[in-house]
Design a protein around this motif. Structure first.
Motif, PDB file in Angstrom:
ATOM      1  N   ALA A   1       0.829  -1.205   0.000  1.00  0.00           N
ATOM      2  CA  ALA A   1       0.000   0.000   0.000  1.00  0.00           C
ATOM      3  C   ALA A   1       0.860   1.250   0.000  1.00  0.00           C
ATOM      4  O   ALA A   1       0.516   2.255  -0.629  1.00  0.00           O
ATOM      5  N   PHE A   2       1.987   1.198   0.699  1.00  0.00           N
ATOM      6  CA  PHE A   2       2.896   2.349   0.702  1.00  0.00           C
ATOM      7  C   PHE A   2       3.410   2.628  -0.711  1.00  0.00           C
ATOM      8  O   PHE A   2       3.405   3.769  -1.173  1.00  0.00           O
ATOM      9  N   PHE A   3       3.837   1.576  -1.420  1.00  0.00           N
ATOM     10  CA  PHE A   3       4.337   1.777  -2.768  1.00  0.00           C
ATOM     11  C   PHE A   3       3.214   2.149  -3.732  1.00  0.00           C
ATOM     12  O   PHE A   3       3.447   2.881  -4.694  1.00  0.00           O
ATOM     13  N   ALA A   4       2.010   1.663  -3.471  1.00  0.00           N
ATOM     14  CA  ALA A   4       0.877   2.028  -4.323  1.00  0.00           C
ATOM     15  C   ALA A   4       0.461   3.478  -4.105  1.00  0.00           C
ATOM     16  O   ALA A   4      -0.189   4.073  -4.965  1.00  0.00           O
ATOM     17  N   SER A   5       0.843   4.057  -2.974  1.00  0.00           N
ATOM     18  CA  SER A   5       0.466   5.443  -2.687  1.00  0.00           C
ATOM     19  C   SER A   5       1.425   6.463  -3.292  1.00  0.00           C
ATOM     20  O   SER A   5       1.203   7.665  -3.161  1.00  0.00           O
ATOM     21  N   ILE A   6       2.464   6.012  -3.942  1.00  0.00           N
ATOM     22  CA  ILE A   6       3.394   6.941  -4.597  1.00  0.00           C
ATOM     23  C   ILE A   6       2.656   7.607  -5.753  1.00  0.00           C
ATOM     24  O   ILE A   6       2.036   6.934  -6.581  1.00  0.00           O
ATOM     25  N   PRO A   7       2.704   8.935  -5.838  1.00  0.00           N
ATOM     26  CA  PRO A   7       1.943   9.650  -6.877  1.00  0.00           C
ATOM     27  C   PRO A   7       2.389   9.268  -8.296  1.00  0.00           C
ATOM     28  O   PRO A   7       3.555   8.946  -8.547  1.00  0.00           O
ATOM     29  N   LEU A   8       1.440   9.316  -9.224  1.00  0.00           N
ATOM     30  CA  LEU A   8       1.717   8.956 -10.614  1.00  0.00           C
ATOM     31  C   LEU A   8       2.782   9.835 -11.273  1.00  0.00           C
ATOM     32  O   LEU A   8       3.566   9.329 -12.078  1.00  0.00           O
ATOM     33  N   PRO A   9       2.852  11.147 -10.973  1.00  0.00           N
ATOM     34  CA  PRO A   9       3.938  11.930 -11.580  1.00  0.00           C
ATOM     35  C   PRO A   9       5.328  11.437 -11.183  1.00  0.00           C
ATOM     36  O   PRO A   9       6.269  11.517 -11.979  1.00  0.00           O
ATOM     37  N   ILE A  10       5.467  10.890  -9.976  1.00  0.00           N
ATOM     38  CA  ILE A  10       6.754  10.341  -9.559  1.00  0.00           C
ATOM     39  C   ILE A  10       7.077   9.108 -10.395  1.00  0.00           C
ATOM     40  O   ILE A  10       8.198   8.932 -10.876  1.00  0.00           O
ATOM     41  N   PHE A  11       6.064   8.229 -10.583  1.00  0.00           N
ATOM     42  CA  PHE A  11       6.277   7.060 -11.433  1.00  0.00           C
ATOM     43  C   PHE A  11       6.593   7.469 -12.867  1.00  0.00           C
ATOM     44  O   PHE A  11       7.430   6.863 -13.531  1.00  0.00           O
ATOM     45  N   ALA A  12       5.926   8.508 -13.358  1.00  0.00           N
ATOM     46  CA  ALA A  12       6.194   8.981 -14.719  1.00  0.00           C
ATOM     47  C   ALA A  12       7.633   9.467 -14.847  1.00  0.00           C
ATOM     48  O   ALA A  12       8.313   9.180 -15.842  1.00  0.00           O
ATOM     49  N   ALA A  13       8.116  10.181 -13.840  1.00  0.00           N
ATOM     50  CA  ALA A  13       9.500  10.656 -13.866  1.00  0.00           C
ATOM     51  C   ALA A  13      10.483   9.484 -13.834  1.00  0.00           C
ATOM     52  O   ALA A  13      11.484   9.484 -14.554  1.00  0.00           O
ATOM     53  N   ILE A  14      10.175   8.499 -13.007  1.00  0.00           N
ATOM     54  CA  ILE A  14      11.039   7.315 -12.941  1.00  0.00           C
ATOM     55  C   ILE A  14      11.063   6.600 -14.292  1.00  0.00           C
ATOM     56  O   ILE A  14      12.115   6.180 -14.768  1.00  0.00           O
ATOM     57  N   TYR A  15       9.893   6.464 -14.922  1.00  0.00           N
ATOM     58  CA  TYR A  15       9.846   5.818 -16.233  1.00  0.00           C
ATOM     59  C   TYR A  15      10.614   6.621 -17.274  1.00  0.00           C
ATOM     60  O   TYR A  15      11.271   6.039 -18.148  1.00  0.00           O
ATOM     61  N   CYS A  16      10.534   7.936 -17.231  1.00  0.00           N
ATOM     62  CA  CYS A  16      11.291   8.752 -18.192  1.00  0.00           C
ATOM     63  C   CYS A  16      12.785   8.487 -18.062  1.00  0.00           C
ATOM     64  O   CYS A  16      13.490   8.314 -19.058  1.00  0.00           O
ATOM     65  N   VAL A  17      13.267   8.441 -16.831  1.00  0.00           N
ATOM     66  CA  VAL A  17      14.694   8.199 -16.617  1.00  0.00           C
ATOM     67  C   VAL A  17      15.064   6.773 -17.012  1.00  0.00           C
ATOM     68  O   VAL A  17      16.017   6.543 -17.771  1.00  0.00           O
ATOM     69  N   LEU A  18      14.312   5.783 -16.523  1.00  0.00           N
ATOM     70  CA  LEU A  18      14.670   4.391 -16.782  1.00  0.00           C
ATOM     71  C   LEU A  18      14.561   4.025 -18.259  1.00  0.00           C
ATOM     72  O   LEU A  18      15.450   3.367 -18.802  1.00  0.00           O
ATOM     73  N   LEU A  19      13.493   4.427 -18.917  1.00  0.00           N
ATOM     74  CA  LEU A  19      13.341   4.066 -20.323  1.00  0.00           C
ATOM     75  C   LEU A  19      14.311   4.836 -21.205  1.00  0.00           C
ATOM     76  O   LEU A  19      14.735   4.346 -22.250  1.00  0.00           O
ATOM     77  N   GLY A  20      14.684   6.048 -20.786  1.00  0.00           N
ATOM     78  CA  GLY A  20      15.736   6.774 -21.495  1.00  0.00           C
ATOM     79  C   GLY A  20      17.066   6.051 -21.393  1.00  0.00           C
ATOM     80  O   GLY A  20      17.827   5.954 -22.361  1.00  0.00           O
ATOM     81  N   ILE A  21      17.352   5.517 -20.209  1.00  0.00           N
ATOM     82  CA  ILE A  21      18.593   4.765 -20.025  1.00  0.00           C
ATOM     83  C   ILE A  21      18.545   3.459 -20.800  1.00  0.00           C
ATOM     84  O   ILE A  21      19.560   3.019 -21.354  1.00  0.00           O
ATOM     85  N   VAL A  22      17.378   2.829 -20.874  1.00  0.00           N
ATOM     86  CA  VAL A  22      17.242   1.603 -21.668  1.00  0.00           C
ATOM     87  C   VAL A  22      17.609   1.888 -23.123  1.00  0.00           C
ATOM     88  O   VAL A  22      18.372   1.138 -23.745  1.00  0.00           O
ATOM     89  N   ALA A  23      17.091   2.982 -23.664  1.00  0.00           N
ATOM     90  CA  ALA A  23      17.407   3.333 -25.050  1.00  0.00           C
ATOM     91  C   ALA A  23      18.890   3.637 -25.213  1.00  0.00           C
ATOM     92  O   ALA A  23      19.527   3.201 -26.183  1.00  0.00           O
TER      93      ALA A  23
END
Length: 187
Positions: free
Chosen positions: A40-62
């Motif tokens: 529940a704690f991890f599910a409560s992390i706001p979506l903009p934070i997840f979006a920022a994490i995805y931007c960084v991680l998927l950029g690094i993947v590329a």
């Protein structure tokens, strides 16, 4: 569809590729899935934070994927052609499959076998899979006037022979000393 892109991004970000790290993170995932408060704690992390994490991680993947071409001759027209066509088809074919999938999940492949349709629609809806398939096919079928050095093949040589590189023993052994009971044919 996101398969293991996050793992590749984290690997590129942290430069940690040990099997032990994967085992510990697996234990954490099992622990967090069993105890609901942590989930529940991890599910409560706001979506903009997840979006920022995805931007960084998927950029690094590329970026990590593109770094593999550093060992090939980037001035070779053949290599430029293979890379360009692979990237273009890796973007356009999955986009076609995504746009032509009906709301009930039926994709553009329409053979009598439903399971076969699902397999092909899933494969061709994944940009990394399409790009990798096209790149491998073109690289191995186009006539190579260049040498193996121009294609970047000598760099991969130590990794083809597992006994040739001391780092590989850790990566190819079974965890928790299981290799003492089940010997591998590579060691």
């Amino acid at each position: 569809m996101i398969y293991y892109r996050e793992n590749v991004g984290l690997l590129g970000l942290t430069h940690i590729g040990s099997r032990r790290v994967v085992q510990i993170s697996t234990a954490f995932m099992i622990f967090f899935s069993i105890f609901g408060k942590f989930g529940a704690f991890f599910a409560s992390i706001p979506l903009p934070i997840f979006a920022a994490i995805y931007c960084v991680l998927l950029g690094i993947v590329a970026a990590v994927g593109i770094t593999f071409i550093q060992f090939a001759n980037n001035n070779s027209m053949r290599n430029i052609y293979v890379l360009g066509v692979s990237l273009f088809l890796g973007i356009s074919i999955p986009q076609y499959f995504v746009l032509n999938t009906t709301p009930n999940g039926h994709g553009p492949v329409g053979t009598p076998g439903g399971w076969f349709n699902d397999i092909l629609n899933t494969i061709f809806s994944s940009p990394p899979t399409v790009a990798m398939t096209v790149g491998t096919l073109l690289d191995n079928t186009l006539e190579a006037r260049e040498t193996a050095v121009d294609r970047g093949l000598p760099w991969w040589k130590p990794f083809q022979h597992r006994k040739g590189d001391v780092r590989n023993e850790e990566f190819y052994n079974f965890p928790l000393r299981i290799n003492q009971y089940i010997p591998t044919r590579f060691m």
